[in-house]
Design a protein around this motif. Structure first.
Motif, short mmCIF file in Angstrom:
data_model
loop_
_atom_site.label_atom_id
_atom_site.label_comp_id
_atom_site.label_asym_id
_atom_site.label_seq_id
_atom_site.Cartn_x
_atom_site.Cartn_y
_atom_site.Cartn_z
N PHE A 15 0.72 -1.21 -0.04
CA PHE A 15 0.07 -0.03 0.13
C PHE A 15 0.87 1.22 -0.06
CE2 PHE A 15 0.73 -1.33 4.38
CZ PHE A 15 0.90 0.02 4.94
N ASP A 16 0.49 2.29 -0.55
CA ASP A 16 0.90 3.70 -0.43
C ASP A 16 0.37 4.47 0.47
OD1 ASP A 16 2.02 2.92 -2.77
OD2 ASP A 16 0.65 3.44 -3.94
N ALA A 17 1.30 5.57 1.13
CA ALA A 17 0.81 6.28 1.97
C ALA A 17 1.48 7.79 1.73
CB ALA A 17 1.14 5.84 3.37
N LEU A 18 0.77 8.98 2.19
CA LEU A 18 1.38 10.22 2.08
C LEU A 18 1.78 10.66 3.28
CD1 LEU A 18 -1.21 12.16 -0.11
CD2 LEU A 18 1.35 11.62 -0.78
N ARG A 19 3.24 10.60 3.64
CA ARG A 19 3.57 10.82 4.86
C ARG A 19 4.66 11.92 4.93
NH1 ARG A 19 4.68 5.58 8.19
NH2 ARG A 19 3.90 6.90 9.85
N SER A 20 5.17 12.56 5.97
CA SER A 20 6.28 13.55 6.05
C SER A 20 7.50 12.87 5.99
CB SER A 20 6.23 14.38 7.26
OG SER A 20 6.33 13.49 8.37
N MET A 21 8.48 13.22 5.80
CA MET A 21 9.73 12.65 5.48
C MET A 21 10.12 12.03 7.10
SD MET A 21 11.70 14.88 2.74
CE MET A 21 13.08 13.98 2.60
N ALA A 22 10.11 12.70 8.07
CA ALA A 22 10.11 12.49 9.26
C ALA A 22 9.46 11.28 9.97
CB ALA A 22 9.80 13.87 10.24
N ASP A 23 8.18 11.04 9.29
CA ASP A 23 7.28 9.74 9.79
C ASP A 23 7.54 8.63 8.80
OD1 ASP A 23 6.31 11.22 11.71
OD2 ASP A 23 4.64 12.05 10.72
N ALA A 24 8.31 8.53 7.58
CA ALA A 24 8.59 7.64 6.67
C ALA A 24 8.74 6.26 7.32
CB ALA A 24 9.69 8.10 5.70
N ASP A 25 9.71 6.25 8.40
CA ASP A 25 9.66 4.88 8.81
C ASP A 25 9.06 4.66 10.18
OD1 ASP A 25 11.83 4.14 6.88
OD2 ASP A 25 13.04 5.24 7.71
N ALA A 26 8.35 5.48 10.53
CA ALA A 26 7.55 5.18 11.75
C ALA A 26 6.47 4.19 11.47
CB ALA A 26 6.93 6.62 12.30
N PRO A 27 6.10 3.49 12.65
CA PRO A 27 5.03 2.40 12.56
C PRO A 27 3.65 3.08 11.61
CG PRO A 27 5.82 2.21 14.59
CD PRO A 27 6.54 3.52 14.03
N ILE A 28 3.40 2.05 10.60
CA ILE A 28 2.01 2.55 10.23
C ILE A 28 0.92 1.25 10.00
CG2 ILE A 28 3.01 2.26 7.71
CD1 ILE A 28 1.24 4.34 6.88
N ALA A 29 -0.03 1.47 10.41
CA ALA A 29 -1.19 0.27 10.49
C ALA A 29 -1.61 -0.26 8.81
CB ALA A 29 -2.49 0.70 10.96
N CYS A 30 -1.51 -1.24 8.47
CA CYS A 30 -1.63 -1.97 7.15
C CYS A 30 -3.23 -1.68 7.10
CB CYS A 30 -1.74 -3.48 7.17
SG CYS A 30 -2.35 -4.32 5.92
N PRO A 31 -3.82 -1.23 5.85
CA PRO A 31 -5.24 -0.94 5.60
C PRO A 31 -6.05 -2.07 5.38
CG PRO A 31 -3.93 -0.46 3.73
CD PRO A 31 -2.87 -0.61 4.70
N ALA A 32 -5.43 -3.37 5.17
CA ALA A 32 -6.34 -4.47 5.12
C ALA A 32 -6.49 -5.27 6.35
CB ALA A 32 -5.48 -5.46 3.89
N CYS A 33 -5.27 -5.50 7.21
CA CYS A 33 -5.27 -6.27 8.22
C CYS A 33 -5.18 -5.23 9.56
CB CYS A 33 -4.45 -7.28 8.18
SG CYS A 33 -2.77 -6.99 8.61
N GLU A 34 -5.01 -4.12 9.38
CA GLU A 34 -4.49 -3.04 10.72
C GLU A 34 -3.61 -3.52 11.51
OE1 GLU A 34 -8.18 -2.42 12.71
OE2 GLU A 34 -9.50 -1.99 10.75
N GLY A 35 -2.77 -4.65 10.91
CA GLY A 35 -1.59 -4.84 11.73
C GLY A 35 -0.50 -3.88 11.69
N GLU A 36 0.55 -3.69 12.47
CA GLU A 36 1.62 -2.71 12.34
C GLU A 36 2.89 -3.31 11.98
OE1 GLU A 36 1.76 0.51 15.03
OE2 GLU A 36 -0.35 1.10 14.91
N ASN A 37 3.06 -4.52 11.42
CA ASN A 37 4.01 -5.33 10.95
C ASN A 37 4.42 -4.61 9.62
OD1 ASN A 37 6.48 -7.06 11.08
ND2 ASN A 37 5.31 -8.70 11.12
#
Length: 70
Positions: A15-37
């Motif tokens: 999946f794609d996400a618009l995020r700031s460069m500072a947050d690029a490697d921060a955890p993000i939830a998967c839109p399909a399963c909502e996991g953060e792995n």
């Protein structure tokens, strides 16, 4: 804001996400399963100029030309 590509290690959804460069490697939830792995993927791009493909991996389809609009 940059567009980043991610892949979920739990369900293998990409999946794609618009995020700031500072947050690029921060955890993000998967839109399909909502996991953060999830982890950020390396993105491929193409730059097309008047002389054809000038950078990147080439056009994404066989019908693309410098003057066409895909």
């Amino acid at each position: 804001m940059p567009l980043y590509e991610y892949k979920c290690a739990d369900c293998e959804t990409c999946f794609d996400a618009l995020r700031s460069m500072a947050d690029a490697d921060a955890p993000i939830a998967c839109p399909a399963c909502e996991g953060e792995n999830t982890c950020r993927q390396i993105s491929l791009f193409t730059a097309i100029g008047s002389q054809g493909t000038i950078a990147g991996a080439g056009s994404s389809c066989g019908s693309c030309t410098p003057s066409s609009s895909c």
